[in-house]
Design a protein around this motif. Structure first.
Motif, mmCIF file in Angstrom:
data_model
loop_
_atom_site.group_PDB
_atom_site.id
_atom_site.type_symbol
_atom_site.label_atom_id
_atom_site.label_comp_id
_atom_site.label_asym_id
_atom_site.label_seq_id
_atom_site.Cartn_x
_atom_site.Cartn_y
_atom_site.Cartn_z
ATOM 1 N N CYS A 1 0.833 -1.203 0.000
ATOM 2 C CA CYS A 1 0.000 0.000 0.000
ATOM 3 C C CYS A 1 0.869 1.254 0.000
ATOM 4 O O CYS A 1 0.559 2.233 -0.691
ATOM 5 C CB CYS A 1 -0.921 -0.013 1.225
ATOM 6 N N MET A 2 1.948 1.229 0.749
ATOM 7 C CA MET A 2 2.864 2.374 0.763
ATOM 8 C C MET A 2 3.456 2.609 -0.626
ATOM 9 O O MET A 2 3.548 3.754 -1.091
ATOM 10 C CB MET A 2 3.981 2.124 1.773
ATOM 11 N N GLU A 3 3.867 1.540 -1.283
ATOM 12 C CA GLU A 3 4.435 1.674 -2.631
ATOM 13 C C GLU A 3 3.407 2.227 -3.612
ATOM 14 O O GLU A 3 3.724 3.088 -4.444
ATOM 15 C CB GLU A 3 4.943 0.314 -3.104
ATOM 16 N N ALA A 4 2.174 1.738 -3.519
ATOM 17 C CA ALA A 4 1.124 2.211 -4.422
ATOM 18 C C ALA A 4 0.797 3.684 -4.163
ATOM 19 O O ALA A 4 0.568 4.455 -5.101
ATOM 20 C CB ALA A 4 -0.135 1.356 -4.258
ATOM 21 N N ALA A 5 0.786 4.081 -2.888
ATOM 22 C CA ALA A 5 0.512 5.478 -2.561
ATOM 23 C C ALA A 5 1.641 6.378 -3.061
ATOM 24 O O ALA A 5 1.388 7.446 -3.628
ATOM 25 C CB ALA A 5 0.332 5.636 -1.053
ATOM 26 N N ASP A 6 2.876 5.953 -2.875
ATOM 27 C CA ASP A 6 4.008 6.766 -3.328
ATOM 28 C C ASP A 6 4.053 6.854 -4.848
ATOM 29 O O ASP A 6 4.495 7.862 -5.410
ATOM 30 C CB ASP A 6 5.314 6.171 -2.802
ATOM 31 N N GLN A 7 3.571 5.817 -5.507
ATOM 32 C CA GLN A 7 3.540 5.815 -6.970
ATOM 33 C C GLN A 7 2.609 6.883 -7.517
ATOM 34 O O GLN A 7 2.776 7.346 -8.658
ATOM 35 C CB GLN A 7 3.112 4.427 -7.469
ATOM 36 N N LEU A 8 1.643 7.307 -6.712
ATOM 37 C CA LEU A 8 0.713 8.351 -7.155
ATOM 38 C C LEU A 8 1.430 9.659 -7.472
ATOM 39 O O LEU A 8 0.924 10.468 -8.252
ATOM 40 C CB LEU A 8 -0.351 8.607 -6.078
ATOM 41 N N TYR A 9 2.579 9.878 -6.892
ATOM 42 C CA TYR A 9 3.309 11.121 -7.141
ATOM 43 C C TYR A 9 3.911 11.167 -8.549
ATOM 44 O O TYR A 9 4.271 12.239 -9.023
ATOM 45 C CB TYR A 9 4.423 11.296 -6.107
ATOM 46 N N THR A 10 4.004 10.011 -9.189
ATOM 47 C CA THR A 10 4.599 9.980 -10.526
ATOM 48 C C THR A 10 3.650 9.500 -11.611
ATOM 49 O O THR A 10 3.805 9.854 -12.777
ATOM 50 C CB THR A 10 5.850 9.069 -10.528
ATOM 51 N N GLU B 1 -5.268 1.473 -8.602
ATOM 52 C CA GLU B 1 -4.367 0.496 -7.994
ATOM 53 C C GLU B 1 -4.100 0.836 -6.533
ATOM 54 O O GLU B 1 -4.063 -0.049 -5.671
ATOM 55 C CB GLU B 1 -3.041 0.456 -8.761
ATOM 56 N N ALA B 2 -3.929 2.119 -6.228
ATOM 57 C CA ALA B 2 -3.709 2.527 -4.843
ATOM 58 C C ALA B 2 -4.926 2.195 -3.980
ATOM 59 O O ALA B 2 -4.779 1.731 -2.837
ATOM 60 C CB ALA B 2 -3.410 4.022 -4.780
ATOM 61 N N ARG B 3 -6.108 2.401 -4.514
ATOM 62 C CA ARG B 3 -7.321 2.079 -3.762
ATOM 63 C C ARG B 3 -7.441 0.577 -3.524
ATOM 64 O O ARG B 3 -7.872 0.138 -2.453
ATOM 65 C CB ARG B 3 -8.544 2.603 -4.511
ATOM 66 N N ARG B 4 -7.060 -0.206 -4.531
ATOM 67 C CA ARG B 4 -7.102 -1.664 -4.374
ATOM 68 C C ARG B 4 -6.134 -2.120 -3.289
ATOM 69 O O ARG B 4 -6.469 -2.973 -2.456
ATOM 70 C CB ARG B 4 -6.761 -2.335 -5.708
ATOM 71 N N ARG B 5 -4.950 -1.533 -3.281
ATOM 72 C CA ARG B 5 -3.956 -1.882 -2.264
ATOM 73 C C ARG B 5 -4.409 -1.441 -0.877
ATOM 74 O O ARG B 5 -4.169 -2.130 0.121
ATOM 75 C CB ARG B 5 -2.609 -1.239 -2.597
ATOM 76 N N TRP B 6 -5.061 -0.284 -0.812
ATOM 77 C CA TRP B 6 -5.563 0.188 0.478
ATOM 78 C C TRP B 6 -6.649 -0.736 1.008
ATOM 79 O O TRP B 6 -6.680 -1.057 2.208
ATOM 80 C CB TRP B 6 -6.104 1.612 0.347
ATOM 81 N N HIS B 7 -7.531 -1.177 0.126
ATOM 82 C CA HIS B 7 -8.594 -2.102 0.540
ATOM 83 C C HIS B 7 -7.981 -3.408 1.049
ATOM 84 O O HIS B 7 -8.401 -3.928 2.103
ATOM 85 C CB HIS B 7 -9.526 -2.377 -0.640
ATOM 86 N N ALA B 8 -7.001 -3.939 0.349
ATOM 87 C CA ALA B 8 -6.340 -5.173 0.789
ATOM 88 C C ALA B 8 -5.651 -4.965 2.135
ATOM 89 O O ALA B 8 -5.659 -5.851 2.996
ATOM 90 C CB ALA B 8 -5.327 -5.623 -0.266
ATOM 91 N N PHE B 9 -5.080 -3.794 2.324
ATOM 92 C CA PHE B 9 -4.403 -3.506 3.585
ATOM 93 C C PHE B 9 -5.393 -3.452 4.739
ATOM 94 O O PHE B 9 -5.114 -3.970 5.839
ATOM 95 C CB PHE B 9 -3.644 -2.186 3.481
#
Length: 245
Positions: free
Chosen positions: A74-83, A89-97
């Motif tokens: 989830c951290m990687e997906a959130a940080d990827q939002l900056y680029t 994908e970030a929402r999917r990772r957050w839900h899984a977390f």
């Protein structure tokens, strides 16, 4: 005593002694069988408890490992939002977390609950901060990329935005939108083909101080996650006894 009587008494005692020995032997065997059965029941109970504890240990360890893995993803997906614009994908990772957190919270020993919650907070702050700040960062990245490629309109827009940032130190925020630098930056961004109005608004409405604060927030969120993760791992190693091996 008459010899005949004496013989009879001796015979009776012999017969009685044999019977008593038989009774006593049977009683001893019965007692021994009961003890063996009790010991067998105790051994079976101990084995069942040991199996239960091992299964619980394995389950807790597995869920904790899955929780740590989901946090990192989830951290990687959130940080990827900056680029990249990868919000789904970030929402999917957050839900899984959040699911992994619920499972870890249910199964974990009480001694780990505080550390588990601190990690959840750290990941959550990164996730929500990225959603708030990343779009502006991506807009600036796109503007700079096009300017570096030599696109004239992008160069003009980048220079106009940078001039706007320069006046942030001495122009009050309430007067910012009425400044000539703000108007110039707005026109330059409007003249940039393919640059959306939302992207332009982000670049216009963020001050230099906000850009700097957003950069610090991003790094602080990542550092807080690393600290919370280390604390949880340390606490888990202590609780599960892996430090003793």
């Amino acid at each position: 005593m008459d010899a005949t009587v004496t013989s009879a008494v001796i015979g009776a005692v012999a017969v009685g002694g044999t019977a008593l020995g038989t009774v006593l032997g049977g009683w001893v065997q019965a007692r021994g069988g009961q003890a063996q059965a009790k010991a067998a029941r105790q051994a079976a109970q101990i084995a069942a408890e040991a199996t239960h504890h091992q299964a619980l240990y394995d389950r807790r360890w597995s869920l904790l490992a899955a929780y740590l893995r989901a946090a990192s993803e989830c951290m990687e997906a959130a940080d990827q939002l900056y680029t990249t614009d990868s919000l789904p994908e970030a929402r999917r990772r957050w839900h899984a977390f959040t699911l992994a957190h619920a499972e870890a919270e249910l199964a974990a020993p009480a001694a780990l609950l505080d550390s588990i919650e601190e990690l959840r907070k750290g990941v959550g702050r990164m996730y929500w901060t990225a959603q708030q700040n990343a779009p502006a960062k991506r807009a600036l990245k796109e503007l700079r990329r096009r300017a570096e490629q030599g696109e004239a309109a992008a160069v003009r827009a980048r220079e106009a935005v940078e001039r706007l940032w320069e006046v942030d130190d001495h122009v009050p925020l309430a007067q910012r939108e009425s400044s000539p630098e703000y108007r110039d930056a707005g026109r330059a961004l409007d003249d940039l083909p393919g640059f959306g109005s939302e992207q332009a608004a982000l670049l216009l409405n963020w001050t230099q101080q906000q850009w700097e604060a957003a950069g610090r927030d991003r790094e602080a969120r990542k550092e807080n996650h690393h600290l919370a993760r280390r604390e949880l791992v340390s606490a888990a190693r202590n609780v599960f006894g892996t430090d003793r091996f």
